[in-house]
Design an enzyme around this catalytic site. Structure first.
Site, PDB file in Angstrom:
ATOM      1  N   LYS A 199       3.089  -5.329  -9.534  1.00  0.00           N
ATOM      2  CA  LYS A 199       1.635  -5.132  -9.666  1.00  0.00           C
ATOM      3  C   LYS A 199       0.995  -6.284 -10.442  1.00  0.00           C
ATOM      4  CE  LYS A 199       0.673  -1.656  -7.234  1.00  0.00           C
ATOM      5  NZ  LYS A 199       1.159  -0.320  -7.488  1.00  0.00           N
ATOM      6  N   LYS A 219       8.885  -4.411   2.534  1.00  0.00           N
ATOM      7  CA  LYS A 219       8.810  -3.026   3.018  1.00  0.00           C
ATOM      8  C   LYS A 219       7.453  -2.725   3.660  1.00  0.00           C
ATOM      9  CE  LYS A 219       7.121  -1.009  -1.234  1.00  0.00           C
ATOM     10  NZ  LYS A 219       7.008   0.152  -2.058  1.00  0.00           N
ATOM     11  N   LYS A 276       1.221   0.495   2.239  1.00  0.00           N
ATOM     12  CA  LYS A 276      -0.164   0.829   2.530  1.00  0.00           C
ATOM     13  C   LYS A 276      -1.048  -0.392   2.358  1.00  0.00           C
ATOM     14  CE  LYS A 276       0.164   5.540   0.717  1.00  0.00           C
ATOM     15  NZ  LYS A 276       0.606   5.737  -0.667  1.00  0.00           N
TER      16      LYS A 276
END
Ligand code: AMP
Length: 351
Positions: free
Chosen positions: A127, A209, A212
């Site tokens: 993040k 991966k 979203k």
């Protein structure tokens, strides 16, 4: 057995069922990674265990989303979970912010979590890389809130994808520290998948991966229209084919086989496996174009009914609200019982 005996037996069995908890953030449309990493397990677990599943709307605030659309996203996640097979009568399906007890437990656990270990978590480092201008304290303590989500129900099984393994280890550490400091209170939670390996679904380019937020064209969403699914699959990376029989598959080809293994019949997978293994330079039997066409059709068959059911449910907002109210009632009963024990253990009981 007498009637009373049967009732007591039933109640005891329900009480002895192991407790399961898992959550999904309402940060975007759900995708195939969410389905195979998490929701497929939820659906299987609902008959065997005492299950709590929630939409993690507090967690999503760490990335400062547009809160005007957040409510709609929360209801969409609820609808998509039900469309995938979750039965709100069998499980508690709730929204995190409807259970304020979690926030109090988060506070106690924060006193047992250290800056150094939080800074080292992979999800935090990811993040920081993705939003360097917004490294807030909520982002740092994300694993603590996650531990509170789990421990508030004294859950022991947590169906999550491989990306969450490290956070689960931290939840166990916090639970152990709490037990050590304040007395035995929490059982230790473990990540769970029906197959022994946790699942990681890669994007259609075999690179990173499915997610979203990252490349939308390499992620298959449960809300994707049929034509878009076909388009995404047909764009997946391939090459000129293997140079020797029984070659090792490059990651992006292995990924197509993995996806096929999830949605196609065993015969279909075997045909393409055989074609791959019998191919060599100058004798390439496998036709990746045909393989992708087949995969696209099987993917459409898989996603189409989920998409349609979720869309129907989203048109029935009253029903969705009723479901989350009912879920919150069940979740708060369990959460407040845990919190009473926790307050007593920490010495915070004055009233
Ligand atoms: P998130 O989308 O980060 O809120 O994750 C919700 C659940 O889906 C978690 O249990 C994740 O481990 C799981 N998950 C998310 N992406 C993937 C993926 N690509 N493969 C497997 N599991 C995933």
């Amino acid at each position: 057995m007498a009637k009373n005996g049967i009732v007591i037996h039933y109640l005891r069995t329900a009480m002895e069922k192991e407790i399961v908890l898992s959550g999904i953030r309402p940060t975007g449309f759900l995708h195939l990674g969410n389905y195979f990493g998490a929701m497929r397990n939820y659906v299987r677990m609902q008959d065997e265990f005492n299950c709590y599943f929630f939409v993690a709307n507090w967690h999503s605030l760490t990335t400062h989303p547009d809160t005007k659309t957040l409510q709609e996203s929360v209801l969409r996640v609820v609808a998509e979970n039900i469309a995938c097979g979750l039965d709100p009568e069998k499980v508690s399906l709730y929204v995190q912010s409807d259970v304020p007890e979690i926030a109090e437990l988060y506070l106690y656990l924060n006193m047992l979590a250290y800056k150094g270990e939080l800074e080292k978590t992979t999800t935090f480092k990811d993040k920081v890389r993705m939003q360097p201008e917004n490294v807030n304290a909520g982002l740092l303590t994300y694993p603590v809130l996650q531990a509170a989500d789990i421990l508030i129900h004294r859950a022991v099984k947590v169906p999550v994808g491989k990306d969450q393994e490290q956070n689960l280890e931290m939840a166990r550490n916090f639970a152990e520290r709490f037990n050590h400091r304040y007395g035995e209170t929490f059982p230790l939670p473990y990540a769970f998948n029906y197959n022994s390996e946790l699942v990681k679904i890669m994007g259609l380019d075999g690179n990173g991966k499915m997610s979203k937020s990252e490349n939308q064209m390499t992620t298959l969403f449960l809300a994707d229209e049929d034509e878009l699914i076909r388009k995404k699959v047909m764009k997946a990376k391939t090459d000129q084919g293997p140079l020797t029989p029984n070659s090792v598959k490059p990651d992006y080809i292995q990924n197509l086989f993995t996806l096929m293994g999830l949605v196609s019949s065993a015969d279909t997978v075997k045909k393409f496996e055989d074609d791959f293994n019998n191919s060599s330079d100058g004798n390439c039997i496998i036709r990746y174009g045909d393989m992708k066409k087949q995969l696209a059709e099987d993917m459409v068959q898989f996603i189409n009914p989920i998409r349609n059911k979720a869309a129907d449910l989203q048109n029935n907002k009253d029903l969705l609200l009723k479901i989350i109210h009912q879920g919150a009632d069940k979740a708060r009963t369990s959460a407040s019982a845990t919190l009473t024990t926790v307050r007593k253990a920490v010495g915070m009981e004055y009233l």
